[in-house]
Structure formats: structure tokens, C-alpha cells
Design a protein around this motif. Structure first.
Motif, PDB file in Angstrom:
ATOM      1  N   ALA A 111       0.830  -1.210   0.000  1.00 31.02           N
ATOM      2  CA  ALA A 111       0.000   0.000   0.000  1.00 31.02           C
ATOM      3  C   ALA A 111       0.868   1.265   0.000  1.00 31.02           C
ATOM      4  O   ALA A 111       0.575   2.233  -0.714  1.00 31.02           O
ATOM      5  N   ALA A 112       1.955   1.263   0.789  1.00 36.70           N
ATOM      6  CA  ALA A 112       2.743   2.494   0.934  1.00 36.70           C
ATOM      7  C   ALA A 112       3.594   2.775  -0.309  1.00 36.70           C
ATOM      8  O   ALA A 112       3.763   3.939  -0.696  1.00 36.70           O
ATOM      9  N   THR A 113       4.137   1.732  -0.950  1.00 35.12           N
ATOM     10  CA  THR A 113       4.916   1.998  -2.173  1.00 35.12           C
ATOM     11  C   THR A 113       4.001   2.612  -3.235  1.00 35.12           C
ATOM     12  O   THR A 113       4.387   3.548  -3.929  1.00 35.12           O
ATOM     13  N   ARG A 114       2.757   2.120  -3.312  1.00 36.06           N
ATOM     14  CA  ARG A 114       1.802   2.687  -4.276  1.00 36.06           C
ATOM     15  C   ARG A 114       1.464   4.130  -3.925  1.00 36.06           C
ATOM     16  O   ARG A 114       1.431   5.004  -4.778  1.00 36.06           O
ATOM     17  N   ALA A 115       1.234   4.356  -2.620  1.00 34.53           N
ATOM     18  CA  ALA A 115       0.863   5.710  -2.181  1.00 34.53           C
ATOM     19  C   ALA A 115       1.991   6.691  -2.476  1.00 34.53           C
ATOM     20  O   ALA A 115       1.744   7.880  -2.699  1.00 34.53           O
ATOM     21  N   LEU A 116       3.230   6.194  -2.478  1.00 35.90           N
ATOM     22  CA  LEU A 116       4.374   7.076  -2.734  1.00 35.90           C
ATOM     23  C   LEU A 116       4.748   7.115  -4.216  1.00 35.90           C
ATOM     24  O   LEU A 116       5.780   7.689  -4.595  1.00 35.90           O
ATOM     25  N   GLY A 117       3.946   6.469  -5.041  1.00 38.61           N
ATOM     26  CA  GLY A 117       4.153   6.534  -6.491  1.00 38.61           C
ATOM     27  C   GLY A 117       5.275   5.649  -7.001  1.00 38.61           C
ATOM     28  O   GLY A 117       5.761   5.827  -8.120  1.00 38.61           O
ATOM     29  N   LEU A 118       5.696   4.654  -6.190  1.00 35.92           N
ATOM     30  CA  LEU A 118       6.767   3.745  -6.635  1.00 35.92           C
ATOM     31  C   LEU A 118       6.178   2.604  -7.463  1.00 35.92           C
ATOM     32  O   LEU A 118       5.209   1.976  -7.039  1.00 35.92           O
ATOM     33  N   GLU A 119       6.777   2.347  -8.606  1.00 36.23           N
ATOM     34  CA  GLU A 119       6.341   1.214  -9.432  1.00 36.23           C
ATOM     35  C   GLU A 119       7.416   0.149  -9.334  1.00 36.23           C
ATOM     36  O   GLU A 119       8.466   0.263  -9.970  1.00 36.23           O
ATOM     37  N   LEU A 120       7.204  -0.870  -8.515  1.00 33.61           N
ATOM     38  CA  LEU A 120       8.252  -1.869  -8.296  1.00 33.61           C
ATOM     39  C   LEU A 120       7.764  -3.243  -8.716  1.00 33.61           C
ATOM     40  O   LEU A 120       6.572  -3.546  -8.593  1.00 33.61           O
ATOM     41  N   ASP A 121       8.711  -4.094  -9.188  1.00 33.09           N
ATOM     42  CA  ASP A 121       8.277  -5.454  -9.529  1.00 33.09           C
ATOM     43  C   ASP A 121       8.173  -6.285  -8.243  1.00 33.09           C
ATOM     44  O   ASP A 121       8.582  -5.864  -7.164  1.00 33.09           O
ATOM     45  N   GLU A 122       7.616  -7.478  -8.382  1.00 37.90           N
ATOM     46  CA  GLU A 122       7.332  -8.333  -7.207  1.00 37.90           C
ATOM     47  C   GLU A 122       8.579  -8.609  -6.382  1.00 37.90           C
ATOM     48  O   GLU A 122       8.560  -8.576  -5.167  1.00 37.90           O
ATOM     49  N   ARG A 123       9.687  -8.895  -7.067  1.00 35.16           N
ATOM     50  CA  ARG A 123      10.906  -9.256  -6.358  1.00 35.16           C
ATOM     51  C   ARG A 123      11.383  -8.097  -5.472  1.00 35.16           C
ATOM     52  O   ARG A 123      11.765  -8.283  -4.326  1.00 35.16           O
ATOM     53  N   GLU A 124      11.319  -6.898  -6.053  1.00 34.66           N
ATOM     54  CA  GLU A 124      11.744  -5.708  -5.320  1.00 34.66           C
ATOM     55  C   GLU A 124      10.829  -5.456  -4.109  1.00 34.66           C
ATOM     56  O   GLU A 124      11.283  -5.065  -3.042  1.00 34.66           O
ATOM     57  N   LEU A 125       9.522  -5.684  -4.311  1.00 35.09           N
ATOM     58  CA  LEU A 125       8.582  -5.526  -3.187  1.00 35.09           C
ATOM     59  C   LEU A 125       8.913  -6.496  -2.057  1.00 35.09           C
ATOM     60  O   LEU A 125       8.877  -6.130  -0.878  1.00 35.09           O
ATOM     61  N   THR A 126       9.289  -7.736  -2.413  1.00 33.62           N
ATOM     62  CA  THR A 126       9.599  -8.710  -1.351  1.00 33.62           C
ATOM     63  C   THR A 126      10.873  -8.287  -0.613  1.00 33.62           C
ATOM     64  O   THR A 126      10.995  -8.493   0.594  1.00 33.62           O
ATOM     65  N   ARG A 127      11.809  -7.671  -1.340  1.00 33.68           N
ATOM     66  CA  ARG A 127      13.043  -7.197  -0.687  1.00 33.68           C
ATOM     67  C   ARG A 127      12.745  -6.087   0.313  1.00 33.68           C
ATOM     68  O   ARG A 127      13.305  -6.058   1.412  1.00 33.68           O
ATOM     69  N   LEU A 128      11.850  -5.188  -0.066  1.00 33.62           N
ATOM     70  CA  LEU A 128      11.493  -4.095   0.851  1.00 33.62           C
ATOM     71  C   LEU A 128      10.743  -4.643   2.065  1.00 33.62           C
ATOM     72  O   LEU A 128      11.032  -4.260   3.197  1.00 33.62           O
TER      73      LEU A 128
END
Ligand code: DP6
Length: 317
Positions: A111-128
Motif C-alpha cells: 500500500a505504501a509503495t503505491r501511495a508514494l508513487g513507486l512502481e516496483l516489480d514483485e521481487r523488489e517488493l519482497t526485498r522491501l
């Protein structure tokens, strides 16, 4: 504009227990889990005026600052200073010592990456998500999930939820939150247990065996690996100085009952995290037989099927 994400909890069948780097929250080894579709966190995130985040967990204001520090990481990545209003709630008892940080950080990351306008792939999201809590990396995916312990460890899906319709029966064996949290318990194990290196050495082969067992839908094989991994994780914690013992009498009684029932033909196996509750996996038609094992020792049962991936929606107000 509000972004609302849902993520499910997960239970490791090959455990994550120990870090090799605290700053980046890097696990010392990989892990392997099943996502639990019936234990869900819902998190909404929206930008607000001012410099301070507002965070509520199940209706109570969060004063720990843990979530805000995590949001700083995401703000750095987005190169934005926006303060955020975060509301998060679980549909399962947080105080029962179930893995709310896994579903919580997975939903918050999404939710927060979207709210901050970040477009990340699945792998990057799991790293965060891993930076928030190691087990949270796995909760972004549905089904059967592996953490790959590279220098920037990430999670991948091994098989989807529909691949194998197992159920998880969670036997609650105590009330209140756990005494030694996972992070403290594992850090203490790394620092003082002379079984820790042996534990880490055992993990890669167990992950391989667990993946093969799941891909072949072989419950006997998965039972062997999952119980072994659980007992070895707890052995490493018991060998810390002073030793960390998460179990109570009911935990031990349930271990014996599950093993005896399996040797009499009930297809079921146990696993236990950093607390006294016992999680038992079995096919759907074995659930009544498994539930009966809790008689007289368990003070509550939660039943879950294997669930899907975390999801996010944009909600106009
Ligand atoms: C026993 O993911 O809660 O549940 O990275 O410090 O937040 P941190 O730890 P956390 O640890 C989970 C430990 C475990 C095993 C597992 O889920 O793999």
C-alpha cells in the motif's frame, strides 16, 4: 487518494531463524512457507499534511515508531518526504502470537509503495518487505513460497495456492503475547548458541527437500522435513545461553499426539514458531481428526486454507 492492501499471514515449514546482517535485515539462510488465506491483514495508506506519520494498529495508535522507520526506507526509495496516515487491522488475534508482522509488513509495503508513487516489480517488493520483517517477504506471494538468501534476499513463489489443498489447524495453547519475540530470540541464538552454525548448515538441503515434497504433493516427505526443521530451529534456541524455551506442556503434548496419530495413519504434521502454539498441516478431509487431537490441551483453534498473493486497490474517498 487512499491505497488499501491485503496480505495473508504465512507459516514457515523450513524456518528462518537468524540474521547475517541487522541493518539490511538479511537472513542467515533461506526459508520456505505456506501462505495462510484465512489470516489477513488489511492496511490503508494515504498522504497527509505535515511532517509526522499517523499510524494505528487495530484501532490503537502505534507509539513504537517501527512502522514509521520502515516508511522512511520507502520514502528514501521514492525520494519523497510525504507524511502518511496508516491504518492497519488483522482479522485474527494479534496477541495470540501468530505472525502478524509477516502479513502486516507485506500489506504495508504494497500500500505504501503505491501511495508514494513507486512502481516496483514483485521481487523488489519482497526485498522491501523483508527490511520490515524477514517473514514478510514471503507474505507478498500466495501458495508455497521460498526466500532466496542472496546479498539482497527476496521471495519467490514455488507453487500456487491451488497446487495442493492442504489446511492448517492452529492450536492456541496459551493466552497473551509471547515472552521472547522472534527478533530477540533469534538474535540471542546467533550470539550465544553453539548449535547455531549447525542449524544454518542444515537449511539449504531442507528447503530443497520441502520444495520437492510440495511439488510431488507428498505429505509423508513434507512431514519429515517440516518437523525436522522446526525441531532443529528450537534446538538451536534451546542451546543458546541462557536457553530460549518457547513451549509449554500443551505444546509438547500436541507434538506427541500428532506423531502418534500420523503413525496410526492420520496424514498430519506439526510446526511451531517463536511461541507455544502448534500449527498442524493436513488434507481437508483430515481436519476433523486433527481437531480432535486438541481435546483437553488446546484453548482455541483457528483453521486456514492455503491463500493467495497480497493485493492492493486504489480507493477514492
Ligand atoms: C520463528 O520474520 O518475525 O516465525 O525479521 O526479525 O522481523 P524479523 O523476524 P520474523 O521471524 C520469524 C521467525 C519464525 C520462523 C519463520 O517465520 O520463518
Amino acid at each position: 487518494m487512499k491505497h488499501v492492501a491485503t496480505a495473508h499471514s504465512n507459516i514457515a515449514l523450513v524456518k528462518y531463524w537468524g540474521k547475517r546482517d541487522h541493518g539490511a535485515n538479511l537472513p542467515a539462510a533461506g526459508s520456505f512457507s505456506a501462505t495462510l488465506g484465512d489470516l489477513t491483514t488489511t492496511t490503508s495508506v494515504e498522504p497527509i499534511e505535515g511532517d509526522a506519520d499517523r499510524v494505528t494498529l487495530d484501532g490503537e495508535e502505534d507509539t513504537s515508531g517501527r512502522l514509521s522507520r520502515f516508511l522512511d526506507l520507502l520514502r528514501d526509495r521514492a525520494d519523497r518526504r510525504t507524511a502518511l496516515h496508516v491504518e492497519t487491522s488483522n482479522d485474527f488475534p494479534t496477541a495470540a502470537g501468530l505472525a502478524s508482522s509477516a502479513s502486516g509488513f507485506a500489506a504495508l509495503t504494497l500500500a505504501a509503495t503505491r501511495a508514494l508513487g513507486l512502481e516496483l516489480d514483485e521481487r523488489e517488493l519482497t526485498r522491501l518487505a523483508r527490511r520490515g520483517s524477514g517473514s514478510a517477504a514471503r507474505s507478498l506471494h500466495g501458495g508455497w513460497v521460498e526466500v532466496v538468501p542472496t546479498d539482497d534476499a527476496y521471495a519467490v513463489r514455488v507453487a500456487e495456492a491451488g497446487h495442493w489443498d492442504l489446511r492448517c489447524v492452529v492450536f492456541l495453547t496459551a493466552e497473551g503475547s509471547k515472552k521472547v519475540g522472534s527478533t530477540d530470540g533469534m538474535n540471542h541464538t546467533v550470539a550465544t548458541s553453539n548449535y547455531f552454525d549447525a542449524w544454518v548448515d542444515s537449511v539449504p538441503a531442507d528447503i530443497e527437500a520441502a520444495k520437492q515434497a510440495v511439488l510431488a504433493r507428498d505429505l509423508e516427505r513434507l512431514a519429515t522435513v517440516a518437523e525436522r526443521s522446526c525441531l532443529r530451529m528450537h534446538a538451536s534456541a534451546l542451546a543458546a545461553d541462557p536457553g530460549v524455551l518457547y513451549w509449554n506442556g500443551a505444546t509438547v503434548e500436541l507434538i506427541h499426539r500428532v506423531r502418534e496419530a500420523r503413525s496410526s495413519g492420520l496424514p498430519a504434521f506439526f510446526t511451531i514458531d517463536a511461541g507455544p502454539h502448534v500449527k498442524v498441516f493436513c488434507p481437508a478431509d483430515a481436519v476433523p481428526g486433527v481437531e480432535a487431537l486438541g481435546e483437553g490441551v488446546s484453548n482455541g483453534v483457528i483453521l486456514s486454507s492455503i491463500g493467495g498473493a497480497a493485493e492492493v486497490d486504489e480507493v477514492a474517498e
